[in-house]
Design a protein around this motif. Structure first.
Motif, PDB file in Angstrom:
ATOM      1  N   LYS A 168       0.824  -1.210   0.000  1.00 22.24           N
ATOM      2  CA  LYS A 168       0.000   0.000   0.000  1.00 22.24           C
ATOM      3  C   LYS A 168       0.857   1.258   0.000  1.00 22.24           C
ATOM      4  N   LYS A 169       2.071   1.132   0.540  1.00 22.85           N
ATOM      5  CA  LYS A 169       3.012   2.245   0.571  1.00 22.85           C
ATOM      6  C   LYS A 169       3.857   2.321  -0.708  1.00 22.85           C
ATOM      7  N   ASN A 170       3.540   1.433  -1.668  1.00 21.60           N
ATOM      8  CA  ASN A 170       4.192   1.436  -2.986  1.00 21.60           C
ATOM      9  C   ASN A 170       5.696   1.196  -2.938  1.00 21.60           C
ATOM     10  N   VAL A 171       6.136   0.272  -2.092  1.00 26.02           N
ATOM     11  CA  VAL A 171       7.563  -0.056  -2.103  1.00 26.02           C
ATOM     12  C   VAL A 171       7.906  -0.738  -3.428  1.00 26.02           C
ATOM     13  N   LYS A 172       9.133  -0.557  -3.871  1.00 24.75           N
ATOM     14  CA  LYS A 172       9.576  -1.213  -5.109  1.00 24.75           C
ATOM     15  C   LYS A 172      10.299  -2.525  -4.821  1.00 24.75           C
ATOM     16  N   MET A 173      10.668  -2.729  -3.569  1.00 23.65           N
ATOM     17  CA  MET A 173      11.375  -3.927  -3.110  1.00 23.65           C
ATOM     18  C   MET A 173      11.202  -4.008  -1.609  1.00 23.65           C
ATOM     19  N   ALA A 174      11.189  -5.229  -1.085  1.00 22.92           N
ATOM     20  CA  ALA A 174      11.157  -5.405   0.369  1.00 22.92           C
ATOM     21  C   ALA A 174      12.340  -6.264   0.792  1.00 22.92           C
ATOM     22  N   ILE A 175      12.979  -5.864   1.888  1.00 25.80           N
ATOM     23  CA  ILE A 175      14.061  -6.649   2.471  1.00 25.80           C
ATOM     24  C   ILE A 175      13.604  -7.151   3.836  1.00 25.80           C
ATOM     25  N   MET A 176      13.575  -8.472   3.983  1.00 24.16           N
ATOM     26  CA  MET A 176      13.297  -9.071   5.291  1.00 24.16           C
ATOM     27  C   MET A 176      14.568  -8.954   6.121  1.00 24.16           C
ATOM     28  N   ALA A 177      14.634  -7.937   6.953  1.00 27.33           N
ATOM     29  CA  ALA A 177      15.814  -7.747   7.798  1.00 27.33           C
ATOM     30  C   ALA A 177      15.641  -8.550   9.082  1.00 27.33           C
ATOM     31  N   CYS A 178      15.187  -9.766   8.904  1.00 25.54           N
ATOM     32  CA  CYS A 178      14.831 -10.656  10.012  1.00 25.54           C
ATOM     33  C   CYS A 178      15.096 -12.078   9.562  1.00 25.54           C
ATOM     34  N   ASN A 179      16.015 -12.758  10.247  1.00 22.91           N
ATOM     35  CA  ASN A 179      16.363 -14.124   9.863  1.00 22.91           C
ATOM     36  C   ASN A 179      15.218 -15.093  10.094  1.00 22.91           C
ATOM     37  N   THR A 180      14.452 -14.900  11.158  1.00 21.82           N
ATOM     38  CA  THR A 180      13.341 -15.806  11.438  1.00 21.82           C
ATOM     39  C   THR A 180      12.306 -15.743  10.321  1.00 21.82           C
ATOM     40  N   SER A 181      11.968 -14.534   9.878  1.00 23.31           N
ATOM     41  CA  SER A 181      11.032 -14.388   8.757  1.00 23.31           C
ATOM     42  C   SER A 181      11.612 -14.991   7.484  1.00 23.31           C
ATOM     43  N   SER A 182      12.907 -14.744   7.254  1.00 24.36           N
ATOM     44  CA  SER A 182      13.557 -15.283   6.060  1.00 24.36           C
ATOM     45  C   SER A 182      13.524 -16.804   6.060  1.00 24.36           C
ATOM     46  N   ALA A 183      13.719 -17.404   7.239  1.00 26.37           N
ATOM     47  CA  ALA A 183      13.751 -18.865   7.343  1.00 26.37           C
ATOM     48  C   ALA A 183      12.375 -19.481   7.152  1.00 26.37           C
ATOM     49  N   LEU A 184      11.330 -18.821   7.673  1.00 25.94           N
ATOM     50  CA  LEU A 184      10.017 -19.459   7.762  1.00 25.94           C
ATOM     51  C   LEU A 184       8.978 -18.961   6.765  1.00 25.94           C
ATOM     52  N   ALA A 185       9.226 -17.813   6.120  1.00 20.52           N
ATOM     53  CA  ALA A 185       8.155 -17.240   5.299  1.00 20.52           C
ATOM     54  C   ALA A 185       8.589 -16.770   3.916  1.00 20.52           C
ATOM     55  N   LEU A 186       9.872 -16.651   3.667  1.00 23.03           N
ATOM     56  CA  LEU A 186      10.337 -16.007   2.427  1.00 23.03           C
ATOM     57  C   LEU A 186       9.798 -16.690   1.177  1.00 23.03           C
ATOM     58  N   GLU A 187       9.961 -17.987   1.084  1.00 26.42           N
ATOM     59  CA  GLU A 187       9.567 -18.677  -0.150  1.00 26.42           C
ATOM     60  C   GLU A 187       8.069 -18.565  -0.404  1.00 26.42           C
ATOM     61  N   ALA A 188       7.271 -18.622   0.650  1.00 25.11           N
ATOM     62  CA  ALA A 188       5.815 -18.540   0.477  1.00 25.11           C
ATOM     63  C   ALA A 188       5.391 -17.174  -0.041  1.00 25.11           C
ATOM     64  N   VAL A 189       5.900 -16.112   0.577  1.00 24.01           N
ATOM     65  CA  VAL A 189       5.407 -14.777   0.201  1.00 24.01           C
ATOM     66  C   VAL A 189       5.987 -14.290  -1.113  1.00 24.01           C
ATOM     67  N   ARG A 190       7.121 -14.812  -1.517  1.00 22.74           N
ATOM     68  CA  ARG A 190       7.668 -14.401  -2.817  1.00 22.74           C
ATOM     69  C   ARG A 190       6.706 -14.705  -3.953  1.00 22.74           C
ATOM     70  N   ARG A 191       5.907 -15.733  -3.794  1.00 23.17           N
ATOM     71  CA  ARG A 191       4.948 -16.124  -4.834  1.00 23.17           C
ATOM     72  C   ARG A 191       3.678 -15.283  -4.795  1.00 23.17           C
TER      73      ARG A 191
END
Length: 281
Positions: free
Chosen positions: A66-89
């Motif tokens: 909603k804030k119109n970001v052009k890219m998002a960085i998960m600056a969180c290892n826990t999120s990267s480990a558990l959610a990255l692949e799902a939300v990329r799709r």
């Protein structure tokens, strides 16, 4: 049509840990505008379930969309480990995590690699899998450190108790004669002085924050999304107390940021069910 190139990069974490990534963005990509979100109302993430983390990440990314970001960085290892692949799709902007860049850096530094992380990241085996996919001969030891994030968020870094806790977490890795130690949680760079005082000076310290920003720079260049206008001041938002976040973050930012509190949209049915984001007074 919105000006995608000059839209902000979204960065998010459970709290002040992601400021390590923000500082690397300032250093490596000073021409970019940044939107930083800390989910302080729900930290620490390290003792949450995978389903909870995925829900939180979806809500944050909906808000960032909603804030119109052009890219998002998960600056969180826990999120990267558990959610990255799902939300990329599920979202139409690139989303980067910290684990793969950190793993790539680690295997270049050593063969006996220790990883300190949240309990959730350690249980996921995300670092071991990423490191051994790159170098099957690398040995990996992981230690969950559940007390670190609360101590950092409570600004207790220099207390004797924090050093005792660090000693407890690091000793098993030191006893394995590691040659490399990965900060497997973005918060942990804030403990660098304490950690360096415990591990042998020969141990290489790897901070994935630096390497995820390098990856972001390559992605922006590849997609033609580098900012072409002067950057706007960084926007800070939290789900918890703006005053506490502003006060704690000042020591790492060098200034006291203006922080707004937001209600995140819910994502119970679909990550594309956009709801209004209400800004708290």
């Amino acid at each position: 049509m919105r000006d995608v190139q000059n839209s902000p990069i979204g960065v998010f974490d459970s709290g002040v840990g992601g400021l390590t990534v923000l500082r690397e963005l300032y250093r490596q990509l000073p021409q970019e505008s940044i939107l930083y979100f800390a989910d302080t109302a729900r930290l620490p993430y390290g003792n949450r379930s995978a389903a909870e983390i995925l829900q939180f990440v979806r809500e944050i990314l909906i808000w960032m969309g909603k804030k119109n970001v052009k890219m998002a960085i998960m600056a969180c290892n826990t999120s990267s480990a558990l959610a990255l692949e799902a939300v990329r799709r599920e979202f139409d902007f690139p989303i980067l995590g910290v684990i793969l860049p950190g793993a790539r850096a680690a295997v270049k530094r050593g063969k006996r690699i220790g990883v300190i992380s949240t309990s959730a990241t350690a249980k996921s085996n995300a670092y071991r899998q990423a490191i051994q996919e790159i170098d099957p001969n690398a040995q990996v030891w992981q230690v969950g450190c559940p007390e670190f994030v609360p101590l950092i968020e409570q600004n207790r870094i220099w207390e004797p108790y924090t050093r005792q806790v660090a000693q407890k977490y690091l000793q098993p890795l030191v006893s394995q004669n590691i040659d490399t130690l990965v900060y497997g949680c973005t918060h942990y760079r804030h403990l660098a002085a304490v950690i360096k005082d415990i591990v042998p000076p020969t141990v290489n310290l790897v901070d994935p924050a630096s390497y995820v920003v390098q990856a972001a720079e390559k992605e922006l260049k590849l997609m033609g999304l580098r900012q072409t206008t002067p950057p706007l001041p960084t926007q800070f938002a939290v789900s918890g107390s703006p005053e506490i976040f502003s006060q704690v973050s000042q020591q790492w930012l060098g200034y006291r940021p203006l922080v707004e509190q937001v209600y995140l949209p819910t994502a119970h049915h679909s990550p594309f069910t956009w709801e209004e984001v209400e800004v708290l007074d």
